[in-house]
Scaffold this motif. Structure first.
Motif, short mmCIF file in Angstrom:
data_model
loop_
_atom_site.label_atom_id
_atom_site.label_comp_id
_atom_site.label_asym_id
_atom_site.label_seq_id
_atom_site.Cartn_x
_atom_site.Cartn_y
_atom_site.Cartn_z
N THR A 263 58.66 47.70 33.85
CA THR A 263 59.79 47.05 34.51
C THR A 263 59.62 47.14 36.02
O THR A 263 59.56 48.23 36.57
N PRO A 264 59.53 45.98 36.70
CA PRO A 264 59.36 46.01 38.16
C PRO A 264 60.69 46.28 38.86
O PRO A 264 61.61 45.46 38.81
N GLU A 265 60.81 47.43 39.49
CA GLU A 265 62.02 47.72 40.25
C GLU A 265 61.96 47.09 41.63
O GLU A 265 62.95 46.53 42.11
N THR A 266 60.81 47.22 42.27
CA THR A 266 60.56 46.56 43.55
C THR A 266 59.13 46.05 43.53
O THR A 266 58.43 46.16 42.52
N GLN A 267 58.69 45.52 44.65
CA GLN A 267 57.32 45.01 44.72
C GLN A 267 56.28 46.11 44.50
O GLN A 267 55.17 45.83 44.06
N ASP A 268 56.61 47.34 44.85
CA ASP A 268 55.64 48.42 44.68
C ASP A 268 56.22 49.64 43.99
O ASP A 268 55.81 50.76 44.23
N ARG A 269 57.19 49.42 43.09
CA ARG A 269 57.68 50.52 42.25
C ARG A 269 57.96 49.99 40.85
O ARG A 269 58.65 48.98 40.68
N VAL A 270 57.40 50.69 39.87
CA VAL A 270 57.48 50.25 38.47
C VAL A 270 58.08 51.37 37.63
O VAL A 270 57.77 52.55 37.83
N ARG A 271 58.96 51.00 36.70
CA ARG A 271 59.52 51.96 35.73
C ARG A 271 58.95 51.63 34.35
O ARG A 271 59.32 50.62 33.75
N PRO A 272 58.07 52.46 33.81
CA PRO A 272 57.51 52.19 32.48
C PRO A 272 58.36 52.81 31.36
O PRO A 272 58.96 53.86 31.54
N PHE A 273 58.36 52.14 30.23
CA PHE A 273 58.93 52.69 29.00
C PHE A 273 57.81 52.64 27.96
O PHE A 273 57.32 51.57 27.62
N ALA A 274 57.42 53.81 27.45
CA ALA A 274 56.30 53.89 26.51
C ALA A 274 56.82 54.12 25.09
O ALA A 274 57.64 55.02 24.86
N HIS A 275 56.33 53.32 24.15
CA HIS A 275 56.69 53.43 22.75
C HIS A 275 55.43 53.84 21.97
O HIS A 275 54.41 53.16 22.03
N PHE A 276 55.52 54.97 21.26
CA PHE A 276 54.39 55.49 20.50
C PHE A 276 54.67 55.29 19.01
O PHE A 276 55.78 55.57 18.54
N ALA A 277 53.65 54.84 18.28
CA ALA A 277 53.79 54.64 16.84
C ALA A 277 52.56 55.18 16.12
O ALA A 277 51.43 54.89 16.50
N THR A 278 52.79 56.01 15.10
CA THR A 278 51.73 56.53 14.25
C THR A 278 52.16 56.36 12.80
O THR A 278 53.36 56.31 12.49
N PRO A 279 51.20 56.27 11.85
CA PRO A 279 51.58 56.09 10.45
C PRO A 279 52.44 57.25 9.96
O PRO A 279 52.16 58.42 10.25
N ALA A 280 53.48 56.95 9.24
CA ALA A 280 54.36 57.98 8.70
C ALA A 280 53.66 58.75 7.59
O ALA A 280 52.86 58.19 6.84
N GLY A 281 53.94 60.05 7.53
CA GLY A 281 53.44 60.85 6.41
C GLY A 281 52.17 61.61 6.68
O GLY A 281 51.84 62.55 5.96
N ALA A 282 51.39 61.23 7.70
CA ALA A 282 50.12 61.91 7.96
C ALA A 282 50.35 63.35 8.42
O ALA A 282 49.57 64.25 8.10
N ALA A 283 51.40 63.58 9.17
CA ALA A 283 51.78 64.90 9.67
C ALA A 283 53.24 64.80 10.08
O ALA A 283 53.77 63.70 10.28
N PRO A 284 53.92 65.93 10.21
CA PRO A 284 55.33 65.87 10.66
C PRO A 284 55.45 65.14 12.00
O PRO A 284 54.64 65.35 12.90
#
Length: 332
Positions: free
Chosen positions: A241-262
């Motif tokens: 997400t671009p807040e200004t021309q030289d500042r960015v706010r990232p949102f990271a979404h992580f996905a792994t297969p269910a069941g392999a480990a808790p």
């Protein structure tokens, strides 16, 4: 005319996670515009962070009865921007705060500054799927130019140096066949590796890596995915997400297969692995932005491993691109 690339200026952008939105309003920035996010009975609302009465920042106020109260004179505004209370008067003022469209998807609150908003785009696989363990990581904003931040995520060349020993090995390189595809709505580079990663954490998390993939979904979504034995092992989707021309706010979404480990163990390992990587990337992007500010304008020389950079740049600007596909041999 917007100072931002056309597709970015007209696009939908996440500005907060649902988990971040509690009792108090959130102050956020999107393309140089201060915004306030607050919770109503009908869900999240987004207004320009400016009371129409005396231009006070509404984010400094409080949420009362599903409306945001200005801290200066107590005027209240609902999620549509309508004034619902003017203290001391028999009826509310007829002035309105500026409300923005809102969508909620993948645990994120989205909005757009477009004058004529299009429908929010569908999110890429595997977001919002039930067969994966997922978590969201809202990263604090950092000094970085939007194009540079996206390209950094998808760049195959810098990990051998910037993240040596963590993501890639500085000493060991292996031949990799890459397929680069560009379409009107995405660009991707698929690296066929079929090898065991040389760096420590990928060896622990993945085992044998079949393919690694970098994808760009305009205007500002990047994704890296890792597959083994024809099965997705990890997908990291980052919304920049671009807040200004030289500042960015990232949102990271992580996905792994269910069941392999808790799920909580996988989340802990992934966070621990990415903390140093994120710190290294943030430092590099900050210094890059400082250099561009000092010497400007930005100038980019294209090398043989800059597979996605031209497509990212074109799609961010809303330029028409021809469908294309090519194969190259690299050493990663």
């Amino acid at each position: 005319m917007s100072a931002y690339p056309k597709a970015v200026a007209d696009g939908w952008h996440p500005i907060a996670t649902l988990a971040e939105l509690k009792r108090r309003p959130l102050a956020r920035m999107l393309m140089d515009k201060p915004l306030v996010v607050f919770r109503t009975a009908n869900g999240p609302a987004v207004l320009l962070d400016r009371c129409p009465h005396r231009n006070m920042a509404l984010s400094l106020g409080a949420v009362r009865d599903g409306a945001i109260e200005c801290p200066y004179h107590g005027w209240r505004f609902d999620g549509a921007g309508r004034c619902t209370l003017t203290p001391g008067a028999d009826a509310p003022a007829r002035h309105e705060a500026s409300a923005l469209p809102v969508q909620v998807a993948a645990g994120l609150i989205w909005t757009t500054l477009a004058a004529s908003p299009r429908a929010a785009p569908a999110l890429p696989h595997p977001l919002e799927e039930t067969k994966f363990d997922t978590f969201l990581w809202p990263v604090r904003p950092s000094r970085a130019r939007l194009l540079d931040a996206i390209e950094n995520l998808l760049d195959p060349a810098h990990p051998h140096f910037l993240h040596a020993g963590i993501v890639r090995s500085r000493q060991v390189r292996k031949p990799v066949d890459a397929t680069v595809r560009v379409r009107a709505d995405f660009a991707e580079a698929i690296y066929v590796e079929n090898t065991r990663p040389a760096a420590l954490m990928p060896r622990m998390l993945e085992g044998l890596r079949g393919r690694s993939i970098g994808r760009f979904f305009p205007p500002t979504i990047g994704q890296v995915a890792f597959e083994g034995a024809n099965r997705l092992r990890l997908a990291i989707t980052v919304f920049f997400t671009p807040e200004t021309q030289d500042r960015v706010r990232p949102f990271a979404h992580f996905a792994t297969p269910a069941g392999a480990a808790p799920a909580f163990i996988k989340e802990g390992l992934l966070r621990a692995f990415h903390i140093p990587v994120l710190a290294q990337d943030r430092a590099a992007l900050r210094r890059q932005a400082e250099s561009i500010a000092a010497y400007g304008p930005a100038r980019y020389a294209l090398g043989p491993l800059d597979l996605l950079f031209p497509a990212i740049q074109a799609l961010m600007h809303g330029e028409a691109v021809q469908d294309s596909e090519r194969c190259v041999r690299l050493h990663l």
